[in-house]
Enzyme design. Sequence first.
Site, short mmCIF file in Angstrom:
data_model
loop_
_atom_site.label_atom_id
_atom_site.label_comp_id
_atom_site.label_asym_id
_atom_site.label_seq_id
_atom_site.Cartn_x
_atom_site.Cartn_y
_atom_site.Cartn_z
N ARG A 234 0.84 -1.19 0.00
CA ARG A 234 0.00 0.00 0.00
C ARG A 234 0.88 1.24 0.00
O ARG A 234 1.88 1.30 0.71
CB ARG A 234 -0.92 0.02 1.22
CG ARG A 234 -2.08 -0.96 1.18
CD ARG A 234 -3.12 -0.53 0.14
NE ARG A 234 -4.28 -1.39 0.12
CZ ARG A 234 -4.42 -2.46 -0.66
NH1 ARG A 234 -3.43 -2.81 -1.46
NH2 ARG A 234 -5.52 -3.17 -0.64
N GLU A 263 -4.53 6.59 -5.80
CA GLU A 263 -4.61 5.82 -7.04
C GLU A 263 -6.02 5.92 -7.63
O GLU A 263 -6.99 5.74 -6.89
CB GLU A 263 -4.26 4.35 -6.78
CG GLU A 263 -2.86 4.15 -6.27
CD GLU A 263 -2.58 2.71 -5.87
OE1 GLU A 263 -1.41 2.35 -5.68
OE2 GLU A 263 -3.55 1.93 -5.71
N HIS A 284 0.27 -0.59 -9.87
CA HIS A 284 -0.52 -1.46 -8.98
C HIS A 284 -0.96 -2.73 -9.71
O HIS A 284 -2.14 -3.10 -9.72
CB HIS A 284 -1.74 -0.72 -8.42
CG HIS A 284 -2.22 -1.30 -7.12
ND1 HIS A 284 -2.72 -0.53 -6.10
CD2 HIS A 284 -2.28 -2.59 -6.67
CE1 HIS A 284 -3.07 -1.30 -5.09
NE2 HIS A 284 -2.80 -2.55 -5.41
#
Length: 317
Positions: A234, A263, A284
């Site tokens: 994270r 994000e 990601h």
Amino acid sequence: MPAHHVVFLDRASLKARVRAPACAETYVEHAKTAPDQLLERLAGATVAITNKVPLRAELLAQLPALKMIAVAATGYDVIDVPWCREHGIAVANIRNYAVHTVPEHAFALILALRRNLLAYRADVEAGVWNRSEQFCFFTHPIGDLHGSTLGIVGEGAIGQGMAAIARGFGMQVLFADHAPPKAPGLDYTPLDELLARSDVVSLHCPLTPATRHLIGLAQLRRMQRHALLINTSRGGLVDEDALIQALDEGLIAGAGFDVLTTEPPRNGHPLLDLRRPDFILTPHVAWASDGAMQFLADQLVENIEHWAEGRPRHLVS
């Protein structure tokens, strides 16, 4: 078994086959959902599926029919779990689906940085090899993983997967003693000591109030100057401004990130502006191998079905 109205809020976030749960009388998928669409789309829903769409107390209080939230991810910081726990809404997340894909991605970052692949590729593209006086050239240092130390923050299935790969490379593994709960049978190293001893530090813990900015400038200063920092967990675990300062000052040798605090970074982000061979940013996607996503999709539906049958699993509320 009661029939349920199931709504998937951000189906486009999952590239896999998703079947309707057996308990669903109605099953509705939305490719994505904006905040101002949530109340309308979840009206009457008994089960909500979300990957990254936040479900906070103010909204949940207006959804009296909602009984279960199925998170299409391991991280569940987008859900107001304390409110759900207090009001009897079950929240289930995904477990152990990324035990191979995330460690493989993390090691791809580690190898690329330790062997300076980006820098060598740039040199080749710039014609350095063409002008070399011998068969190869040595413009950047190349480090081995064998004999080095990997410090892992987070001892869950992904952290354990990292350890397995690391041992295959001949690395020593340290697990950080950072926060409970802890896996039985492991030896733990205080975080400050792990930072000082590790050649590579890799983060694999959830984002909670206790872990937000777990790695800041003070922690980066404790790391060795040849060390790498890897974050495939994270974005909020690391103070990103401090990371940039650490790279600029040479406090660490490099960093590989697959996550950002915000994000997607629609309004830009300082890490997007870094153009340097000692930093790699991917969007990601460490979790997103085809096999891992299908495993996730299958478990997601099974979590709903188990809950509907009165034998819930993978609950976080």
